[in-house]
Design a protein around this motif. Structure first.
Motif, mmCIF file in Angstrom:
data_model
loop_
_atom_site.group_PDB
_atom_site.id
_atom_site.type_symbol
_atom_site.label_atom_id
_atom_site.label_comp_id
_atom_site.label_asym_id
_atom_site.label_seq_id
_atom_site.Cartn_x
_atom_site.Cartn_y
_atom_site.Cartn_z
ATOM 1 N N LEU B 45 43.420 43.409 44.987
ATOM 2 C CA LEU B 45 44.972 42.915 44.243
ATOM 3 C C LEU B 45 45.532 41.498 44.744
ATOM 4 O O LEU B 45 45.696 41.073 43.553
ATOM 5 C CB LEU B 45 44.642 44.620 44.181
ATOM 6 C CG LEU B 45 43.980 45.266 43.279
ATOM 7 C CD1 LEU B 45 44.352 46.645 43.006
ATOM 8 C CD2 LEU B 45 43.506 44.904 42.439
ATOM 9 N N PRO B 46 45.768 41.787 45.435
ATOM 10 C CA PRO B 46 46.698 41.125 45.329
ATOM 11 C C PRO B 46 46.794 39.513 45.548
ATOM 12 O O PRO B 46 47.480 38.565 45.256
ATOM 13 C CB PRO B 46 47.325 40.791 47.336
ATOM 14 C CG PRO B 46 46.637 41.674 47.579
ATOM 15 C CD PRO B 46 46.042 42.364 47.442
ATOM 16 N N GLN B 47 45.490 39.239 45.879
ATOM 17 C CA GLN B 47 44.516 37.505 45.675
ATOM 18 C C GLN B 47 44.483 37.486 43.541
ATOM 19 O O GLN B 47 44.571 36.626 43.882
ATOM 20 C CB GLN B 47 42.996 37.686 45.309
ATOM 21 C CG GLN B 47 43.145 37.804 47.243
ATOM 22 C CD GLN B 47 41.956 38.555 47.313
ATOM 23 O OE1 GLN B 47 40.465 38.164 46.606
ATOM 24 N NE2 GLN B 47 41.191 37.839 48.381
ATOM 25 N N ILE B 48 44.346 38.210 42.386
ATOM 26 C CA ILE B 48 44.857 38.109 41.731
ATOM 27 C C ILE B 48 46.427 38.597 41.017
ATOM 28 O O ILE B 48 46.116 39.094 39.741
ATOM 29 C CB ILE B 48 43.458 38.764 40.688
ATOM 30 C CG1 ILE B 48 43.783 40.977 41.017
ATOM 31 C CG2 ILE B 48 42.345 38.549 41.298
ATOM 32 C CD1 ILE B 48 42.242 41.019 40.619
ATOM 33 N N TYR C 269 56.119 43.040 49.135
ATOM 34 C CA TYR C 269 54.686 42.494 48.574
ATOM 35 C C TYR C 269 54.465 40.360 47.745
ATOM 36 O O TYR C 269 53.232 41.059 47.844
ATOM 37 C CB TYR C 269 54.409 44.191 47.349
ATOM 38 C CG TYR C 269 52.820 44.107 47.772
ATOM 39 C CD1 TYR C 269 52.045 45.214 47.960
ATOM 40 C CD2 TYR C 269 52.278 43.149 46.717
ATOM 41 C CE1 TYR C 269 50.999 44.349 48.155
ATOM 42 C CE2 TYR C 269 51.272 43.309 45.783
ATOM 43 C CZ TYR C 269 50.294 44.182 47.102
ATOM 44 O OH TYR C 269 48.911 44.029 46.677
ATOM 45 N N VAL C 272 53.158 39.540 50.391
ATOM 46 C CA VAL C 272 51.500 40.175 50.504
ATOM 47 C C VAL C 272 50.851 38.973 49.700
ATOM 48 O O VAL C 272 49.815 38.119 49.922
ATOM 49 C CB VAL C 272 51.669 41.200 49.973
ATOM 50 C CG1 VAL C 272 50.080 41.950 50.087
ATOM 51 C CG2 VAL C 272 52.001 41.924 51.484
ATOM 52 N N ILE C 273 51.650 38.798 47.878
ATOM 53 C CA ILE C 273 50.301 38.227 47.120
ATOM 54 C C ILE C 273 50.466 36.299 47.363
ATOM 55 O O ILE C 273 49.745 36.159 47.185
ATOM 56 C CB ILE C 273 51.229 38.565 45.683
ATOM 57 C CG1 ILE C 273 51.164 40.028 45.301
ATOM 58 C CG2 ILE C 273 50.888 37.267 44.846
ATOM 59 C CD1 ILE C 273 51.456 40.243 44.288
ATOM 60 N N ARG C 274 51.374 36.314 47.993
ATOM 61 C CA ARG C 274 51.793 34.788 48.440
ATOM 62 C C ARG C 274 50.642 34.491 49.669
ATOM 63 O O ARG C 274 49.710 33.639 49.155
ATOM 64 C CB ARG C 274 52.929 34.321 48.761
ATOM 65 C CG ARG C 274 53.213 32.868 48.382
ATOM 66 C CD ARG C 274 54.460 32.510 49.295
ATOM 67 N NE ARG C 274 54.774 33.382 50.726
ATOM 68 C CZ ARG C 274 53.881 32.229 51.899
ATOM 69 N NH1 ARG C 274 53.339 31.333 51.827
ATOM 70 N NH2 ARG C 274 53.916 32.946 53.412
ATOM 71 N N ALA C 276 47.503 36.162 49.963
ATOM 72 C CA ALA C 276 45.961 36.783 49.975
ATOM 73 C C ALA C 276 45.985 35.104 48.617
ATOM 74 O O ALA C 276 44.656 35.231 48.333
ATOM 75 C CB ALA C 276 46.464 37.981 48.563
ATOM 76 N N LYS C 277 46.972 35.147 48.103
ATOM 77 C CA LYS C 277 46.586 33.957 47.094
ATOM 78 C C LYS C 277 46.187 32.924 47.991
ATOM 79 O O LYS C 277 45.473 32.011 47.350
ATOM 80 C CB LYS C 277 47.777 33.740 45.794
ATOM 81 C CG LYS C 277 47.402 34.197 45.321
ATOM 82 C CD LYS C 277 48.518 34.639 43.568
ATOM 83 C CE LYS C 277 48.139 35.060 42.652
ATOM 84 N NZ LYS C 277 49.215 35.258 41.631
ATOM 85 N N ASP C 280 41.969 32.508 49.652
ATOM 86 C CA ASP C 280 41.962 32.089 49.377
ATOM 87 C C ASP C 280 40.979 30.700 49.817
ATOM 88 O O ASP C 280 41.485 29.923 49.860
ATOM 89 C CB ASP C 280 41.669 32.239 48.015
ATOM 90 C CG ASP C 280 41.976 32.942 47.248
ATOM 91 O OD1 ASP C 280 41.425 34.630 47.684
ATOM 92 O OD2 ASP C 280 42.379 33.475 46.368
#
Ligand code: SF4
Ligand code: SF4
Ligand code: SF4
Lengths: 81, 372, 280
Positions: B45-48, C269, C272-274, C276-277, C280
């Motif tokens: 989820l955090p990837q998107i 969070y 966390v998003i940073r 996770a992106k 990739d």
């Protein structure tokens, strides 16, 4: 209360139907211009009535305390311009 | 996920299916055999730009997704039977507030702590009747990893379309079994997404339904001054604790699902056209039943399988239309069996029960239907 | 119009006035608390369309039904996780939980503890009237030892939560306690808390004359208010013992913790998003 004449600064409007007669307003009004009314509203509560007596220094000084203490949003204080 | 073939477990497929179906909010609490759904969501989820949160318990998890749903998110949680027992309180809230959510139950052996890692099918009535009160809910149950992925789209679409919780059943067998899954191209998936109806202006009666009995759903933060409550309420959303308001609201909450049951029903009719024996089955167990049907057919027996993909609202017309002996193969002491009996209309109905831990073997089933 | 007049009419706009008079009993302190809250919202100039109020069940739980903003009356004890779902999904919203002591600390205790620990950016206004009012005055997690309720007819053997101390121990960045007698301090405290981030708790000691006062020799609204007036002491650096509430004894009020710049869950969070992106 000191001898100094208090200046009238406000008027009070009471939404009688919202009132539930807890009388916080009556109790916490510093100048004692609110009194328990003999009248009943449609729910059977005695709302306050607004009675000033400038002779006895009983005037509304627009401190708004009655508004802040009223749990029923039944009091509006209008300031004199 | 890029289009292509993947080798996934049911848990991963459920998570990926949800993401493909537009889910961007997940709140959950770990429990076997569903934990890998949470793990996958935490990773993906955090990837998107989506949100994953691990809550303090299942009660908090479902409360959080109902809150998120009111912001417009497609929101999901996943658990197993013991967690559903806790969530049932707020299943009722989602019913009453008409908040779309998807709740996955990876069923394990039961009751209580039961068999955490092994299959059970004891939560079928719980899925339907678990929360207190008179309500209709949608319950779907795939039987392969591909279907676990694909059917998630229907789960979210139905939740959003009818503003109702959708219970998505899998079981310990599916949860942990790996199979090949085809993920179609993004545009193809995107086309399937049905967004919820939202009001085009601030409605004076936000809970006033359209002709489909579903009210458009205002979203938080857009000036609608929504009020939603678990109390019986009027179309303004305000509490109205009268028999009249109760009659109107609860009747509609039930009828909005019943009215659309034909669109909600998904049933696989496998070799049933000419069958004189029909085995009703679903989920992991239906894999054994298909095997049994195939063996029986090889020996010239007219046996078929009705695989319920929609368990609730119960697809009763698929029972009514057949004249055959019915067998209900399920991993419990008899749940859907009673439902089949209700609609069997003079046909024999026999329960093929196993208490869970493993599915029937095809031979056990064949023996129960009179041998091959 | 003067500021105070503005506030008074602003409060009307923030109320679903068509639903007044509200359900609360004569002199119930919940209305006073709600009034203070709405005034603080107005002073903070929070866009009402970006404010969400979430309540649980009980007398205080009815508050959500009177505020003219997006408002949710949830299940018993679950206001906090419901609010977290909203806040986490839409961090730009101001999310306030307005609920009662039984709801937040007994049945909802686990949610309170964990939400405070994670430091979700929500304001919790906890109206503590020492009892379960809606169900007829049973004892709750905040009833002082010795108090009389319908389920403690011989006096309460139970020990109440020390709510501010609990919140502080969990790291909540803003923790205060007032009574409904302190109308101005309470409003200022809510005003201040609305300007901060993280998990903020304001405990409001409130009168329930109907079912609590009646059994504890404070039969009238005014007698309960007098108890607050006569027994409250402001002490911002109160110790654990001082924060404890004892039957008919002193009530220590104040701002017990004000801590700035503790990262919230929502901010953490974002990180966390940073990551996770970037992974990739
Ligand atoms: S504004 Fe102050 S002086 Fe005037 S009536 Fe109210 S409490 Fe009394
Ligand atoms: S404080 Fe409000 S409710 Fe109480 S008596 Fe005065 S006007 Fe009536
Ligand atoms: S029962 Fe007590 S808390 Fe409930 S409304 Fe009445 S006074 Fe307030």
């Amino acid at each position: 209360m000191s001898d100094k004449k208090l200046k009238k600064k406000g008027n009070v409007k009471i939404d009688i139907e919202r009132c539930k007669g807890c009388w916080y307003c009556v109790n916490y009004c510093p100048t004692k211009v609110l009194m328990v009314s003999d009248e009943l509203n449609s729910k059977g509560y005695h709302p306050p009535k607004f009675i000033e007596n400038p002779e006895e220094n009983k005037v509304c000084i627009a401190c708004h305390l009655c508004e802040l203490y009223c749990p029923d949003f039944a009091i509006f204080v209008e300031e004199l311009k | 996920m890029k289009s292509g073939y993947y080798f996934w477990s049911g848990d991963i497929a459920a998570a990926e299916g949800a993401i493909a179906a537009g889910c961007r909010f997940y709140a959950g609490y770990p429990i076997t055999p569903s934990s890998e759904i949470a793990e996958r969501m935490a990773l993906r989820l955090p990837q998107i730009g989506g949100k994953f949160i691990q809550m303090e318990d299942e009660i908090g998890s479902i409360a959080a997704i109902i809150g998120a749903s009111w912001t417009g998110e497609r929101a999901m949680t996943a658990t197993s039977g013991p967690g559903i027992s806790l969530m049932n309180e707020n299943i009722g809230l989602a019913i009453m507030m008409e908040a779309p959510i998807v709740v996955v139950n990876a069923m394990r052996g039961d009751p209580s702590t039961g068999l955490p890692t092994l299959i059970g099918q004891g939560d079928l009535m719980q899925a339907r009747y678990g929360s207190h009160g008179s309500y209709e809910i949608i319950v779907l149950y795939p039987n392969s990893i591909q279907e676990t992925f694909d059917l998630m789209m229907d789960a979210f679409n139905m939740a959003e379309k009818y503003r109702v919780p959708v219970m998505y059943l899998i079981d310990a067998l599916l949860a942990h079994m790996f199979e090949r899954v085809y993920v179609p191209p993004e545009e193809e998936i995107e086309r399937k997404i049905i967004r919820r109806k939202v009001p085009n202006k601030v409605p004076s009666r936000p809970f006033e339904p359209d002709d489909d009995l579903v009210p458009p759903m205002p979203l938080i933060g857009q000036g609608h001054k929504i009020h939603a409550t678990g109390l019986t309420h009027d179309e303004r959303g305000y509490p109205n604790l009268t028999p009249k308001a109760q009659e109107k609201l609860v009747r509609r909450l039930n009828e909005k699902i019943i009215k659309h049951e034909r669109e909600i029903w998904k049933v696989e009719e496998y070799k049933t056209e000419d069958a004189d024996k029909i085995i009703v089955s679903f989920g992991g167990e239906s894999r054994a039943v298909r095997n049994a049907v195939n063996s029986a057919r090889k020996n010239g027996k007219k046996v078929g399988m009705l695989r319920l993909i929609t368990l609730w609202p119960f697809p009763h017309e698929f029972i009514k239309k057949y004249t055959a002996d019915f067998y209900v193969a399920e991993l419990n002491y008899g749940q859907m069996y009673h439902k089949v009996r209700e609609y069997a209309d003079g046909n024999n109905v026999k329960l093929i029960a196993k208490m869970g831990g493993e599915i029937h073997t095809p031979n056990e089933i064949l023996k129960e239907i009179g041998g091959v | 119009m003067s500021l105070m007049e503005d506030l008074r009419y602003g409060v009307e706009d923030l109320l679903r006035t068509e639903r007044l008079p509200h359900v609360w009993c004569p002199g119930c302190g919940i209305g006073i608390t709600l009034n203070a809250f709405l005034r603080a919202v107005l002073r903070r100039k929070i866009d009402p369309n970006k404010l969400v109020v979430v309540s649980g069940i009980g007398c205080t739980g009815r508050a959500a039904g009177y505020v003219n903003v997006d408002s949710f009356h949830t299940t018993h004890g679950r206001a906090i996780p419901f609010a977290i779902g909203i806040k986490f999904a839409r961090p730009e919203l101001t999310v306030v939980v307005f609920s009662g002591d039984g709801d937040l600390f007994a049945i909802g205790g686990n949610h309170f503890v964990n939400a405070a620990r994670r430091n979700h950016s929500i304001l919790v206004i906890a109206v503590n009237n020492f009892t379960y009012g809606m169900t007829g005055g049973q004892h709750g997690p905040t009833t002082p030892t010795g108090a009389y309720t319908t389920t403690t007819p011989y006096g309460n053997p139970d020990r109440p939560f020390n709510i501010p101390h609990l919140a502080i121990s969990l790291g909540a960045p803003y923790v205060a306690r007032w009574t409904t007698y302190h109308v101005n301090q309470l409003q200022n405290s809510i005003y201040k808390a609305l300007g901060m981030k993280g998990f903020r708790l304001i405990e409001v000691i409130s009168q329930c004359p109907t079912v609590y006062g009646r059994r504890n020799s404070m039969r009238t609204p005014l007698s309960m208010m007098e108890y607050f007036e006569k027994n409250s002491i402001v002490k911002n650096d109160a110790s654990f013992e001082e924060m404890e509430l004892k039957y008919n004894e002193k009530i220590v009020v104040g701002e017990f913790r004000v801590a700035k710049d503790i990262p919230t869950y929502e901010e953490r969070y974002d990180e966390v998003i940073r990551r996770a992106k970037n992974a990739d």
